[in-house]
Design a protein around this motif. Structure first.
Motif, mmCIF file in Angstrom:
data_model
loop_
_atom_site.group_PDB
_atom_site.id
_atom_site.type_symbol
_atom_site.label_atom_id
_atom_site.label_comp_id
_atom_site.label_asym_id
_atom_site.label_seq_id
_atom_site.Cartn_x
_atom_site.Cartn_y
_atom_site.Cartn_z
ATOM 1 N N GLN A 40 0.912 -1.288 -0.071
ATOM 2 C CA GLN A 40 0.106 -0.128 -0.112
ATOM 3 C C GLN A 40 1.022 1.177 0.122
ATOM 4 O O GLN A 40 0.436 2.321 -0.625
ATOM 5 C CB GLN A 40 -0.978 -0.213 1.112
ATOM 6 N N ASP A 42 3.964 1.578 -1.122
ATOM 7 C CA ASP A 42 4.385 1.831 -2.464
ATOM 8 C C ASP A 42 3.564 2.400 -3.740
ATOM 9 O O ASP A 42 3.584 3.091 -4.251
ATOM 10 C CB ASP A 42 4.971 0.152 -3.087
ATOM 11 N N ARG A 43 2.006 1.813 -3.586
ATOM 12 C CA ARG A 43 1.158 2.216 -4.310
ATOM 13 C C ARG A 43 0.819 3.632 -4.006
ATOM 14 O O ARG A 43 0.795 4.692 -4.981
ATOM 15 C CB ARG A 43 -0.109 1.459 -4.181
ATOM 16 N N ALA A 45 2.925 5.858 -2.924
ATOM 17 C CA ALA A 45 4.215 6.676 -3.353
ATOM 18 C C ALA A 45 4.108 6.812 -4.809
ATOM 19 O O ALA A 45 4.365 7.926 -5.505
ATOM 20 C CB ALA A 45 5.491 5.847 -2.631
ATOM 21 N N GLU A 46 3.829 5.881 -5.471
ATOM 22 C CA GLU A 46 3.675 5.872 -6.881
ATOM 23 C C GLU A 46 2.441 6.869 -7.677
ATOM 24 O O GLU A 46 2.801 7.650 -8.442
ATOM 25 C CB GLU A 46 3.495 4.287 -7.408
ATOM 26 N N LYS A 47 1.414 6.724 -6.787
ATOM 27 C CA LYS A 47 0.331 7.679 -7.005
ATOM 28 C C LYS A 47 0.788 9.079 -6.900
ATOM 29 O O LYS A 47 0.525 10.095 -7.506
ATOM 30 C CB LYS A 47 -0.729 7.362 -6.411
ATOM 31 N N TYR A 49 3.614 10.479 -6.843
ATOM 32 C CA TYR A 49 4.805 10.655 -7.831
ATOM 33 C C TYR A 49 4.075 11.068 -9.284
ATOM 34 O O TYR A 49 4.297 12.247 -9.734
ATOM 35 C CB TYR A 49 5.717 9.461 -8.122
ATOM 36 N N ASN A 50 3.124 10.149 -9.589
ATOM 37 C CA ASN A 50 2.520 10.551 -10.742
ATOM 38 C C ASN A 50 1.656 11.802 -10.757
ATOM 39 O O ASN A 50 1.749 12.695 -11.807
ATOM 40 C CB ASN A 50 1.536 9.139 -11.170
ATOM 41 N N ASN A 51 1.251 11.962 -9.651
ATOM 42 C CA ASN A 51 0.248 13.518 -9.418
ATOM 43 C C ASN A 51 0.922 14.579 -9.477
ATOM 44 O O ASN A 51 0.877 15.646 -10.042
ATOM 45 C CB ASN A 51 -0.423 13.359 -8.207
#
Length: 89
Positions: A40, A42-43, A45-47, A49-51
């Motif tokens: 969770q 990691d998800r 952090a990825e979200k 980053y994309n935002n």
């Protein structure tokens, strides 16, 4: 003899620090499974980053040498590359 005694004292003091280190994954060993909380995180952090990438405004082409050129000098157009990698002028 004093040198060996000093070395023994340093080694004795350093042993607890070595015991606190996490074991290093060896070559060829399987990756450890991540916990639900790690997945969770990691998800999230990825979200995030994309935002953050979406918040960066698009800038037009810049000319870093624009202030150096003479005002009457013609501006050169940027060369465009095709999908094959060849440059088009």
């Amino acid at each position: 003899m004093k040198v060996f005694l000093a070395a023994a004292v340093i080694v004795a003091l350093a042993q607890p620090a070595f015991a606190q280190q996490q074991p290093v994954q060896g070559y060829g060993e399987a990756d450890k499974d991540k916990t639900l909380q790690e997945l969770q995180a990691d998800r999230a952090a990825e979200k995030a980053y994309n935002n953050s990438l979406k918040n960066i405004p698009d800038k037009g082409p810049t000319d870093p040498w624009g202030a150096v050129r003479a005002p009457d000098a013609p501006k050169t157009a940027a060369k465009q590359k095709t999908k094959t990698g060849a440059t088009v002028q």
